[in-house]
Write a protein that holds these residues in place. Sequence first.
Motif, short mmCIF file in Angstrom:
data_model
loop_
_atom_site.label_atom_id
_atom_site.label_comp_id
_atom_site.label_asym_id
_atom_site.label_seq_id
_atom_site.Cartn_x
_atom_site.Cartn_y
_atom_site.Cartn_z
N UNK A 115 0.83 -1.21 0.00
CA UNK A 115 0.00 0.00 0.00
C UNK A 115 0.86 1.27 0.00
N UNK A 116 1.98 1.21 0.67
CA UNK A 116 2.91 2.36 0.63
C UNK A 116 3.42 2.56 -0.79
N UNK A 117 3.79 1.45 -1.43
CA UNK A 117 4.26 1.53 -2.82
C UNK A 117 3.14 2.02 -3.73
N UNK A 118 1.92 1.55 -3.50
CA UNK A 118 0.79 1.97 -4.32
C UNK A 118 0.53 3.47 -4.17
N UNK A 119 0.65 3.98 -2.95
CA UNK A 119 0.46 5.41 -2.72
C UNK A 119 1.49 6.23 -3.50
N UNK A 120 2.72 5.75 -3.51
CA UNK A 120 3.75 6.49 -4.23
C UNK A 120 3.60 6.38 -5.75
N UNK A 121 2.87 5.34 -6.20
CA UNK A 121 2.70 5.12 -7.65
C UNK A 121 1.26 5.29 -8.13
N UNK A 122 0.40 5.86 -7.31
CA UNK A 122 -1.01 5.95 -7.68
C UNK A 122 -1.21 6.70 -9.00
N UNK A 123 -0.31 7.60 -9.31
CA UNK A 123 -0.40 8.32 -10.58
C UNK A 123 -0.19 7.41 -11.78
N UNK A 124 0.44 6.27 -11.57
CA UNK A 124 0.69 5.33 -12.66
C UNK A 124 -0.50 4.40 -12.90
N UNK A 125 -1.49 4.44 -12.01
CA UNK A 125 -2.69 3.60 -12.20
C UNK A 125 -3.61 4.28 -13.19
N UNK A 126 -3.85 3.59 -14.31
CA UNK A 126 -4.66 4.18 -15.38
C UNK A 126 -5.97 3.45 -15.59
N UNK A 127 -6.28 2.49 -14.75
CA UNK A 127 -7.57 1.82 -14.82
C UNK A 127 -7.70 0.77 -15.91
N UNK A 128 -6.61 0.31 -16.48
CA UNK A 128 -6.70 -0.75 -17.49
C UNK A 128 -7.16 -2.06 -16.86
N UNK A 129 -6.92 -2.21 -15.58
CA UNK A 129 -7.39 -3.36 -14.80
C UNK A 129 -8.06 -2.79 -13.56
N UNK A 130 -8.66 -3.66 -12.77
CA UNK A 130 -9.29 -3.18 -11.54
C UNK A 130 -8.21 -2.73 -10.56
N UNK A 131 -8.57 -1.85 -9.67
CA UNK A 131 -7.62 -1.39 -8.65
C UNK A 131 -7.19 -2.57 -7.79
N UNK A 132 -8.11 -3.46 -7.49
CA UNK A 132 -7.78 -4.64 -6.68
C UNK A 132 -6.70 -5.47 -7.36
N UNK A 133 -6.82 -5.68 -8.67
CA UNK A 133 -5.80 -6.43 -9.41
C UNK A 133 -4.46 -5.71 -9.38
N UNK A 134 -4.49 -4.40 -9.55
CA UNK A 134 -3.27 -3.60 -9.54
C UNK A 134 -2.59 -3.70 -8.17
N UNK A 135 -3.38 -3.61 -7.11
CA UNK A 135 -2.82 -3.70 -5.75
C UNK A 135 -2.25 -5.09 -5.49
N UNK A 136 -2.95 -6.13 -5.93
CA UNK A 136 -2.45 -7.49 -5.74
C UNK A 136 -1.19 -7.73 -6.56
N UNK A 137 -1.07 -7.09 -7.72
CA UNK A 137 0.16 -7.21 -8.51
C UNK A 137 1.33 -6.61 -7.75
N UNK A 138 1.12 -5.47 -7.14
CA UNK A 138 2.18 -4.85 -6.34
C UNK A 138 2.52 -5.75 -5.16
N UNK A 139 1.49 -6.29 -4.50
CA UNK A 139 1.71 -7.18 -3.35
C UNK A 139 2.47 -8.44 -3.77
N UNK A 140 2.14 -8.97 -4.94
CA UNK A 140 2.82 -10.16 -5.45
C UNK A 140 4.31 -9.89 -5.66
N UNK A 141 4.62 -8.73 -6.23
CA UNK A 141 6.03 -8.40 -6.43
C UNK A 141 6.74 -8.23 -5.09
#
Length: 177
Positions: free
Chosen positions: A51-77
């Motif tokens: 979530x800390x990483x997501x906050x710093x990269x929220x500008x890179x989220x463009x909605x091509x996938x769901x936010x949940x998927x994007x967050x889980x991708x960050x968590x997976x990495x």
Amino acid sequence: MDETQLIAAARAGSAEAFAALVRRHQQAVRGFLRRAGGDVAEADDLAQEAFIAAWSRIGAFHGRASLRSWLCAIAWRKLQTARRGAQRTRARERHVAQLEPSTTRLDPASDARLDLEIALAGLEPEQRAALALCLGADFSHAEAAHALGLPLGTVKSHVARGRARLAQALGADHAAE
């Protein structure tokens, strides 16, 4: 506020909007990490890092996938990075153990939850993550593929093979009881 509005506000710098998004998705991310990684405390720590990483990269989220998927991708990495570090630590510990062998061993408990955790631990990390997302977090195969950065067919194979391996491992363990 709906999720689209919260995302737009967070992208504009609203910490309150991002906090609302965290509240909406933290259980899903933590649950995914717990099932994929197997360690509750580590999963909670990694979710916080994600979530800390997501906050710093929220500008890179463009909605091509769901936010949940994007967050889980960050968590997976984050989980993959932690695993690589843990592998290095285990290698060092094995080396030290060879120098000074331990004489104590702990016997694992035999309850069903531990059996499941042991069976999950026997799966390949990507297979375990696909199962955690599709079966544990109700992701579609496509959402899981996006979150894990894997082809859709690979995720489907991981889920099918993982299910079969779990059934075999749990069936064999419970048949022996």
